[in-house]
Design an enzyme around this catalytic site. Structure first.
Site, PDB file in Angstrom:
ATOM      1  CG  ASN A 129      65.072   2.785 -18.364  1.00 54.33           C
ATOM      2  OD1 ASN A 129      64.540   3.581 -17.600  1.00 54.33           O
ATOM      3  ND2 ASN A 129      64.882   2.841 -19.679  1.00 54.33           N
ATOM      4  CG  ASP A 175      64.952   3.400 -24.812  1.00 56.78           C
ATOM      5  OD1 ASP A 175      65.129   3.478 -23.581  1.00 56.78           O
ATOM      6  OD2 ASP A 175      64.229   4.186 -25.459  1.00 56.78           O
ATOM      7  CG  ASN A 200      56.761   3.020 -12.239  1.00 58.20           C
ATOM      8  OD1 ASN A 200      56.456   1.833 -12.204  1.00 58.20           O
ATOM      9  ND2 ASN A 200      56.312   3.844 -13.180  1.00 58.20           N
ATOM     10  CG  HIS A 239      60.984   2.218 -23.184  1.00 56.29           C
ATOM     11  ND1 HIS A 239      61.469   3.501 -23.319  1.00 56.29           N
ATOM     12  CD2 HIS A 239      60.169   2.008 -24.238  1.00 56.29           C
ATOM     13  CE1 HIS A 239      60.973   4.039 -24.419  1.00 56.29           C
ATOM     14  NE2 HIS A 239      60.184   3.147 -25.008  1.00 56.29           N
ATOM     15  CB  ILE A 284      72.652   7.237 -17.689  1.00 55.74           C
ATOM     16  CG1 ILE A 284      71.239   7.142 -17.096  1.00 55.74           C
ATOM     17  CG2 ILE A 284      73.699   6.855 -16.652  1.00 55.74           C
ATOM     18  CD1 ILE A 284      70.983   8.003 -15.890  1.00 55.74           C
ATOM     19  CG  LEU A 316      61.728  12.069 -18.429  1.00 57.90           C
ATOM     20  CD1 LEU A 316      60.771  13.219 -18.703  1.00 57.90           C
ATOM     21  CD2 LEU A 316      61.268  10.817 -19.167  1.00 57.90           C
TER      22      LEU A 316
HETATM   23  C1  GRF Z   1      56.342   5.522 -16.538  1.00 57.34           C
HETATM   24  O1  GRF Z   1      55.303   5.116 -17.373  1.00 57.34           O
HETATM   25  C2  GRF Z   1      57.670   5.138 -17.100  1.00 57.34           C
HETATM   26  O2  GRF Z   1      57.686   3.914 -17.750  1.00 57.34           O
HETATM   27  C3  GRF Z   1      57.847   6.243 -18.077  1.00 57.34           C
HETATM   28  O3  GRF Z   1      57.468   7.398 -17.376  1.00 57.34           O
HETATM   29  C4  GRF Z   1      56.431   7.038 -16.493  1.00 57.34           C
HETATM   30  C5  GRF Z   1      56.808   7.541 -15.147  1.00 57.34           C
HETATM   31  O4  GRF Z   1      55.732   7.542 -14.265  1.00 57.34           O
HETATM   32  N1  GRF Z   1      59.093   6.270 -18.730  1.00 57.34           N
HETATM   33  P1  GRF Z   1      55.970   7.775 -12.732  1.00 57.34           P
HETATM   34  O5  GRF Z   1      56.818   9.036 -12.569  1.00 57.34           O
HETATM   35  O6  GRF Z   1      56.676   6.581 -12.172  1.00 57.34           O
HETATM   36  O7  GRF Z   1      54.623   7.970 -12.134  1.00 57.34           O
END
Ligand code: GRF
Length: 205
Positions: free
Chosen positions: A116, A159, A27, A118, A102, A99
């Protein structure tokens, strides 16, 4: 928050985005790519709480010309990371698969400018312990045939910040948790960068 250039320029000062990630960083990569060459915003800093051997995000950002900064959980708690963000002059903080919790001081500093993602349709499958494959396993075990992503502001409760956007995907009974993760990633890549951009633009209106 947005800082505006003097009115005679009538232009928005380019927004500075910091990204925090914990793992693969796919991401983070999508976000970096999205804002490459953008006049609106740029990713100026990426931090990761895992060492390079355990986190693909370092390689991904390096390939795009940005070194990921390693951070420790303690540095998050004692305000060092907040200092790093200030030093980077970050206007926005994006949590992209980050993970760790914060700390409240950081949340307050970036009230309304920390976003964020989720990997479920919150409030479903959210809260403590609900991250990564734990979410996809729980979705699988629930028998639900629909899941999705939630992009939201970060507040002091896990969340529970205001929802910016949700998108759904349909599941098959035969989908494994890994299949679910893949469907979620497709949604994330499609929407997360765009929604960050929209949120920044909205803030400036
Ligand atoms: C994503 O699916 C995000 O929503 C979740 O962890 C994953 C992270 O994937 N909380 P990446 O590190 O961006 O590949």
């Amino acid at each position: 928050m947005l800082r505006w250039a003097p009115s005679n320029f009538n232009a928005l000062e380019k927004q500075r985005i910091a990204v925090l990630a914990s793992g693969s960083g796919s991401n983070a990569e999508e976000i970096l790519r999205h804002f490459e060459g953008s006049a609106l915003a740029e990713v100026v800093w990426v931090g990761c709480n895992r060492p390079e051997e355990q986190a693909g995000v370092y390689g991904r950002t390096r390939a795009l010309g940005l070194e990921t900064t390693p951070i420790q959980a303690d540095q998050l708690k004692d305000g060092t990371v907040l200092k790093m963000l200030r030093l980077a002059r970050a206007d926005w903080v994006v949590l992209a698969g980050f993970l760790l919790r914060i700390p409240v001081e950081m949340v307050r500093d970036f009230q309304g400018s920390m976003i964020n993602i989720h990997p479920s349709l919150l409030p479903l499958f959210g809260g403590k312990g609900m991250y990564g494959m734990h979410v996809h396993n729980a979705v699988k075990n629930s028998g639900d045939l629909e899941t999705g992503i939630t992009i939201h502001f970060v507040n002091e409760h896990y969340d529970e910040g205001a929802v910016i956007f949700q998108a759904k995907t349909q599941l098959k009974v035969s989908d494994s948790p890994e299949d679910i993760a893949q469907k979620i990633h497709i949604l994330e890549y499609e929407y997360f960068p765009k929604l960050i951009e929209k949120t920044i633009l909205k803030d400036g209106n």
